[in-house]
Write an enzyme that holds these catalytic residues in place. Structure first.
Site, mmCIF file in Angstrom:
data_model
loop_
_atom_site.group_PDB
_atom_site.id
_atom_site.type_symbol
_atom_site.label_atom_id
_atom_site.label_comp_id
_atom_site.label_asym_id
_atom_site.label_seq_id
_atom_site.Cartn_x
_atom_site.Cartn_y
_atom_site.Cartn_z
ATOM 1 N N THR A 192 0.844 -1.195 0.000
ATOM 2 C CA THR A 192 0.000 0.000 0.000
ATOM 3 C C THR A 192 0.881 1.247 0.000
ATOM 4 O O THR A 192 1.979 1.218 0.541
ATOM 5 C CB THR A 192 -0.853 -0.041 1.291
ATOM 6 O OG1 THR A 192 -1.822 -1.058 1.124
ATOM 7 C CG2 THR A 192 -1.528 1.263 1.604
ATOM 8 N N GLY A 244 -0.898 -1.777 6.885
ATOM 9 C CA GLY A 244 -0.931 -2.961 7.734
ATOM 10 C C GLY A 244 -2.234 -3.700 7.510
ATOM 11 O O GLY A 244 -2.959 -3.389 6.561
ATOM 12 N N GLY A 246 -5.706 -4.153 7.515
ATOM 13 C CA GLY A 246 -6.733 -3.129 7.626
ATOM 14 C C GLY A 246 -7.753 -3.371 8.710
ATOM 15 O O GLY A 246 -8.185 -2.431 9.384
HETATM 16 N N1 ASP Z 1 -4.022 -1.505 4.934
HETATM 17 C C1 ASP Z 1 -4.240 -2.177 3.677
HETATM 18 C C2 ASP Z 1 -5.559 -2.894 3.731
HETATM 19 O O1 ASP Z 1 -5.834 -3.568 4.695
HETATM 20 C C3 ASP Z 1 -3.180 -3.160 3.330
HETATM 21 C C4 ASP Z 1 -1.756 -2.660 3.379
HETATM 22 O O2 ASP Z 1 -1.429 -1.732 4.112
HETATM 23 O O3 ASP Z 1 -0.931 -3.228 2.640
HETATM 24 O O4 ASP Z 1 -6.301 -2.816 2.779
#
Ligand code: ASP
Length: 336
Positions: A192, A244, A246
């Site tokens: 992300t 992280g 989510g």
């Molecule tokens: N936070 C994002 C999600 O859960 C994933 C990530 O941070 O890679 O969609």
């Protein structure tokens, strides 16, 4: 070694000078280990992070707003197939791409977000359009796509979002029969993206964009487009972008938790973000990290995983690009 991830304290970058322009970005957190990375790939990451940083820094240096800078940075990272956003978005369980994005302006707390959208080339552009329209904050799915068409936002064909590595990652997740934070698959280091900035007027902004989790269920929405969970900005406190798992970041209201600690407890951005990442989120078993900036240009980049793709710059200081945990104490320069 042998130490639980949640108990590892990683020093965040703490600065407390008078108002300064500042920009920080992340490209995701997770199991980022040197031994899993080839020199070429590591170089490619550092270069992508560094060039997105210099693009955003150019906007701030030319007296642009924090809002413009974070949008431009996130757009550049969405265009780069190395990261899990826009073009490099991971595959859902059904083998498609559903993207989430949000942007927030700290001066007036205007915010725009989109969730579960397909085939929009730059989701952060659409989120910005939602912010500018001002009628609503969060649009999802086909409604958001219809809004994108009305607004003349660019779409891209399915093939634009197909990358060989993402596809393999999806096949691995299917074989494991689980949903996976993309940078947690061994050998797959994507993530992300997000940016936070403080401009010359002391205004701050945050933006986040993601393809979510590999193998996620159709319709699943993560923390990134939820204001207060994965993205938040308020000039009175801080601008935050998270990365992280989510679900836990939503339950922990991670981004707003940093701001609330600053407002209610009088903590600095460094302390508040460190407590959230190393004490509060681990109580929810939440793995990940965040980037945060306040309106004086203090920057904090804590994470409780093995690494987080990150870069930052402040007025009068050299740009930094880092990936691994052991770089926290050193200052690595941009690649040449
Ligand atoms: N936070 C994002 C999600 O859960 C994933 C990530 O941070 O890679 O969609």
């Amino acid at each position: 070694m042998g130490q639980s991830i949640s108990s590892v304290i990683i020093p965040s970058i703490m600065m407390t000078a008078s108002p300064l322009q500042a920009l920080a970005l992340h490209g995701g957190s997770g199991t980022l280990l040197r031994q899993d990375m080839s020199p070429e790939l590591e170089y490619a990451y550092r270069e992508a992070l560094g060039s997105a940083l210099s693009l955003g820094w150019g906007i701030l240096a030319a007296n642009g707003s924090a809002l413009e800078a974070v949008q431009a940075v996130v757009e550049a990272l969405e265009d780069c197939p190395l990261f899990n956003a826009g073009r490099g978005s991971v595959f859902t369980a059904e083998g498609k791409h559903e993207m989430d994005a949000a942007i927030m302006n700290g001066a007036d707390r205007r915010a725009g977000a989109v969730a579960g959208i397909r085939l929009v080339r730059n989701p952060i552009q659409l989120a910005r359009r939602v912010l500018e329209r001002g009628e609503f904050v969060l649009l999802s799915g086909t409604g958001a796509e219809a809004f994108a068409r009305e607004e003349g936002i660019a779409f891209a064909p399915e093939s634009y979002f197909f990358t060989e590595l993402r596809h393999r990652q999806w096949l691995e997740a299917r074989a494991l029969e689980r949903v996976v934070m993309d940078h947690d698959l061994p050998g797959k280091k994507f993530g992300t993206v997000g940016a936070v900035a403080c401009d010359a007027r002391g205004h701050i902004a945050a933006a986040t964009s993601t393809g979510g989790l590999t193998g996620k269920r159709f319709g699943r929405i993560g923390d990134s487009p939820l204001i207060g969970s994965g993205t938040y900005a308020n000039d009175a406190t801080c601008a935050v972008s998270c990365t992280g798992y989510g679900e836990e970041f939503i339950r922990g209201q991670a981004a707003y938790d940093v701001a609330a600690r600053m407002e209610y407890l009088g903590e600095s951005v460094a302390t508040a973000s460190r407590v959230v990442v190393h004490e509060r989120l681990p109580r929810l078993n939440a793995r990940g990290g965040l980037i945060a900036v306040d309106c004086r240009g203090n920057v904090s980049l804590p994470f409780n995983t093995e690494g987080m793709y990150r870069a930052w710059q402040r007025t009068g200081e050299v740009a930094k690009v880092q990936i691994y945990r052991d770089e926290c104490t050193t200052e690595s320069a941009l690649p040449h």
